[in-house]
Design a protein around this motif. Structure first.
Motif, PDB file in Angstrom:
ATOM      1  N   TRP A  68       0.823  -1.211   0.000  1.00 21.29           N
ATOM      2  CA  TRP A  68       0.000   0.000   0.000  1.00 21.29           C
ATOM      3  C   TRP A  68       0.852   1.254   0.000  1.00 21.29           C
ATOM      4  O   TRP A  68       1.865   1.332   0.676  1.00 21.29           O
ATOM      5  CB  TRP A  68      -0.892   0.036   1.240  1.00 21.29           C
ATOM      6  CG  TRP A  68      -1.990  -0.957   1.245  1.00 21.29           C
ATOM      7  CD1 TRP A  68      -2.025  -2.126   1.935  1.00 21.29           C
ATOM      8  CD2 TRP A  68      -3.228  -0.886   0.522  1.00 21.29           C
ATOM      9  NE1 TRP A  68      -3.207  -2.794   1.685  1.00 21.29           N
ATOM     10  CE2 TRP A  68      -3.961  -2.054   0.822  1.00 21.29           C
ATOM     11  CE3 TRP A  68      -3.777   0.049  -0.350  1.00 21.29           C
ATOM     12  CZ2 TRP A  68      -5.221  -2.304   0.292  1.00 21.29           C
ATOM     13  CZ3 TRP A  68      -5.029  -0.208  -0.874  1.00 21.29           C
ATOM     14  CH2 TRP A  68      -5.733  -1.369  -0.565  1.00 21.29           C
ATOM     15  N   VAL A  69       0.411   2.251  -0.745  1.00 18.88           N
ATOM     16  CA  VAL A  69       0.956   3.599  -0.662  1.00 18.88           C
ATOM     17  C   VAL A  69       0.007   4.351   0.258  1.00 18.88           C
ATOM     18  O   VAL A  69      -1.189   4.440  -0.022  1.00 18.88           O
ATOM     19  CB  VAL A  69       0.994   4.286  -2.051  1.00 18.88           C
ATOM     20  CG1 VAL A  69       1.411   5.735  -1.921  1.00 18.88           C
ATOM     21  CG2 VAL A  69       1.888   3.523  -3.006  1.00 18.88           C
ATOM     22  N   HIS A  70       0.518   4.856   1.373  1.00 22.62           N
ATOM     23  CA  HIS A  70      -0.340   5.586   2.307  1.00 22.62           C
ATOM     24  C   HIS A  70      -0.404   7.045   1.866  1.00 22.62           C
ATOM     25  O   HIS A  70       0.625   7.710   1.708  1.00 22.62           O
ATOM     26  CB  HIS A  70       0.163   5.432   3.732  1.00 22.62           C
ATOM     27  CG  HIS A  70       0.038   4.021   4.217  1.00 22.62           C
ATOM     28  ND1 HIS A  70      -1.141   3.505   4.692  1.00 22.62           N
ATOM     29  CD2 HIS A  70       0.925   2.995   4.238  1.00 22.62           C
ATOM     30  CE1 HIS A  70      -0.978   2.241   5.008  1.00 22.62           C
ATOM     31  NE2 HIS A  70       0.275   1.905   4.737  1.00 22.62           N
ATOM     32  N   TYR A  71      -1.608   7.519   1.662  1.00 22.79           N
ATOM     33  CA  TYR A  71      -1.829   8.856   1.115  1.00 22.79           C
ATOM     34  C   TYR A  71      -1.372   9.927   2.093  1.00 22.79           C
ATOM     35  O   TYR A  71      -1.786   9.950   3.243  1.00 22.79           O
ATOM     36  CB  TYR A  71      -3.312   9.048   0.784  1.00 22.79           C
ATOM     37  CG  TYR A  71      -3.596  10.388   0.167  1.00 22.79           C
ATOM     38  CD1 TYR A  71      -3.294  10.617  -1.164  1.00 22.79           C
ATOM     39  CD2 TYR A  71      -4.123  11.430   0.921  1.00 22.79           C
ATOM     40  CE1 TYR A  71      -3.529  11.853  -1.746  1.00 22.79           C
ATOM     41  CE2 TYR A  71      -4.374  12.663   0.346  1.00 22.79           C
ATOM     42  CZ  TYR A  71      -4.072  12.865  -0.977  1.00 22.79           C
ATOM     43  OH  TYR A  71      -4.300  14.085  -1.548  1.00 22.79           O
ATOM     44  N   THR A  72      -0.508  10.803   1.600  1.00 22.42           N
ATOM     45  CA  THR A  72      -0.026  11.936   2.390  1.00 22.42           C
ATOM     46  C   THR A  72      -0.044  13.199   1.538  1.00 22.42           C
ATOM     47  O   THR A  72       0.960  13.885   1.407  1.00 22.42           O
ATOM     48  CB  THR A  72       1.399  11.689   2.924  1.00 22.42           C
ATOM     49  OG1 THR A  72       2.252  11.379   1.811  1.00 22.42           O
ATOM     50  CG2 THR A  72       1.439  10.571   3.942  1.00 22.42           C
ATOM     51  N   ASN A  73      -1.161  13.469   0.919  1.00 22.83           N
ATOM     52  CA  ASN A  73      -1.381  14.681   0.120  1.00 22.83           C
ATOM     53  C   ASN A  73      -0.683  14.652  -1.241  1.00 22.83           C
ATOM     54  O   ASN A  73      -0.385  15.696  -1.808  1.00 22.83           O
ATOM     55  CB  ASN A  73      -0.980  15.930   0.913  1.00 22.83           C
ATOM     56  CG  ASN A  73      -1.874  17.103   0.574  1.00 22.83           C
ATOM     57  OD1 ASN A  73      -2.928  16.945  -0.031  1.00 22.83           O
ATOM     58  ND2 ASN A  73      -1.460  18.286   0.970  1.00 22.83           N
ATOM     59  N   PHE A 129      -1.310  -2.748  -9.980  1.00 24.48           N
ATOM     60  CA  PHE A 129      -1.972  -1.488  -9.642  1.00 24.48           C
ATOM     61  C   PHE A 129      -1.100  -0.682  -8.691  1.00 24.48           C
ATOM     62  O   PHE A 129      -0.229  -1.229  -8.020  1.00 24.48           O
ATOM     63  CB  PHE A 129      -3.301  -1.762  -8.905  1.00 24.48           C
ATOM     64  CG  PHE A 129      -4.458  -2.036  -9.806  1.00 24.48           C
ATOM     65  CD1 PHE A 129      -5.471  -1.103  -9.954  1.00 24.48           C
ATOM     66  CD2 PHE A 129      -4.560  -3.227 -10.503  1.00 24.48           C
ATOM     67  CE1 PHE A 129      -6.557  -1.358 -10.771  1.00 24.48           C
ATOM     68  CE2 PHE A 129      -5.625  -3.492 -11.323  1.00 24.48           C
ATOM     69  CZ  PHE A 129      -6.635  -2.549 -11.466  1.00 24.48           C
ATOM     70  N   THR A 130      -1.355   0.604  -8.642  1.00 24.91           N
ATOM     71  CA  THR A 130      -0.845   1.426  -7.551  1.00 24.91           C
ATOM     72  C   THR A 130      -1.955   1.421  -6.512  1.00 24.91           C
ATOM     73  O   THR A 130      -3.046   1.927  -6.766  1.00 24.91           O
ATOM     74  CB  THR A 130      -0.535   2.861  -8.013  1.00 24.91           C
ATOM     75  OG1 THR A 130       0.468   2.808  -9.033  1.00 24.91           O
ATOM     76  CG2 THR A 130      -0.047   3.709  -6.860  1.00 24.91           C
ATOM     77  N   MET A 131      -1.692   0.814  -5.375  1.00 28.82           N
ATOM     78  CA  MET A 131      -2.696   0.635  -4.322  1.00 28.82           C
ATOM     79  C   MET A 131      -2.515   1.743  -3.289  1.00 28.82           C
ATOM     80  O   MET A 131      -1.493   1.788  -2.602  1.00 28.82           O
ATOM     81  CB  MET A 131      -2.551  -0.743  -3.673  1.00 28.82           C
ATOM     82  CG  MET A 131      -2.634  -1.905  -4.646  1.00 28.82           C
ATOM     83  SD  MET A 131      -4.275  -2.159  -5.324  1.00 28.82           S
ATOM     84  CE  MET A 131      -5.095  -2.919  -3.939  1.00 28.82           C
ATOM     85  N   VAL A 132      -3.514   2.621  -3.185  1.00 28.00           N
ATOM     86  CA  VAL A 132      -3.421   3.786  -2.304  1.00 28.00           C
ATOM     87  C   VAL A 132      -4.423   3.649  -1.165  1.00 28.00           C
ATOM     88  O   VAL A 132      -5.609   3.427  -1.399  1.00 28.00           O
ATOM     89  CB  VAL A 132      -3.697   5.093  -3.085  1.00 28.00           C
ATOM     90  CG1 VAL A 132      -3.581   6.305  -2.171  1.00 28.00           C
ATOM     91  CG2 VAL A 132      -2.745   5.213  -4.265  1.00 28.00           C
ATOM     92  N   ASP A 192      -7.625  14.440   8.811  1.00 23.43           N
ATOM     93  CA  ASP A 192      -6.691  15.554   8.679  1.00 23.43           C
ATOM     94  C   ASP A 192      -6.992  16.322   7.396  1.00 23.43           C
ATOM     95  O   ASP A 192      -7.888  15.962   6.636  1.00 23.43           O
ATOM     96  CB  ASP A 192      -5.253  15.046   8.711  1.00 23.43           C
ATOM     97  CG  ASP A 192      -4.951  14.052   7.596  1.00 23.43           C
ATOM     98  OD1 ASP A 192      -5.847  13.780   6.777  1.00 23.43           O
ATOM     99  OD2 ASP A 192      -3.824  13.550   7.550  1.00 23.43           O
ATOM    100  N   LYS A 193      -6.231  17.386   7.131  1.00 23.48           N
ATOM    101  CA  LYS A 193      -6.495  18.231   5.957  1.00 23.48           C
ATOM    102  C   LYS A 193      -6.395  17.454   4.652  1.00 23.48           C
ATOM    103  O   LYS A 193      -7.194  17.637   3.744  1.00 23.48           O
ATOM    104  CB  LYS A 193      -5.530  19.419   5.927  1.00 23.48           C
ATOM    105  CG  LYS A 193      -5.906  20.539   6.830  1.00 23.48           C
ATOM    106  CD  LYS A 193      -4.991  21.727   6.599  1.00 23.48           C
ATOM    107  CE  LYS A 193      -5.421  22.902   7.464  1.00 23.48           C
ATOM    108  NZ  LYS A 193      -4.576  24.070   7.207  1.00 23.48           N
TER     109      LYS A 193
END
Length: 161
Positions: free
Chosen positions: A48-53, A98-101, A109-110
């Protein structure tokens, strides 16, 4: 201690003492096992790629379709999706194309708030798909739990777009 390990009074039969010892040992080993699992959780099968903006363009660097999962720690359906669907061997294998986000919406958070508004997320879990060119595939959006077979079909459709 609650089973009377520190009590050495007479009146307890040999059978009770044996059962007490066995039960006590099982509780101790069971507790140690649970502590071990809490300290060293299983590694995630999906990368997983953890979303950080990040922008969709930044996530699109590998020119693969994107699966974006919105979840919250308090969400029962999210936990079920993680435990049943995302641990399925076929889904794990398909995820490599896939790119898994993963978008953590637990604390709102924002970064996650902006994405929730942008994609009009109304509940959890929500699974969004993007084509390899970065186009949102709104018709493939899924709200709620999804069985592995259904997710695989949707991933195949996203990969063809």
């Amino acid at each position: 201690l609650l089973l009377g390990f520190l009590e050495h009074e007479e009146g307890y039969g040999r059978t009770f003492k044996t059962l007490r010892t066995i039960l006590g040992c099982l509780l101790i080993f069971g507790g140690a096992f649970l502590v071990e699992r809490a300290i060293h959780p299983e590694a995630e099968a999906i990368d997983w790629v953890h979303y950080t903006n990040q922008s969709i363009e930044q996530l699109q660097e590998k020119h693969r379709p994107i699966l974006m999962e919105f979840y919250a720690d308090w969400c029962a359906a999210c936990k079920e999706l993680e435990r049943k669907t995302f641990s399925d061997d076929r889904v794990v294998e398909k995820s490599k194309t896939f790119t898994m986000v993963m978008v953590d919406c637990t604390s709102r958070d924002k970064a996650s708030q902006g994405l929730i508004k942008r994609f009009k997320v109304t509940g959890f879990p929500v699974t969004l798909f993007f084509s390899p060119k970065g186009k949102e595939l709104r018709s493939l959006t899924v709200l709620g739990f999804l069985e592995a077979d259904e997710l695989l079909k949707t991933m195949d459709r996203a990969a063809r777009e």
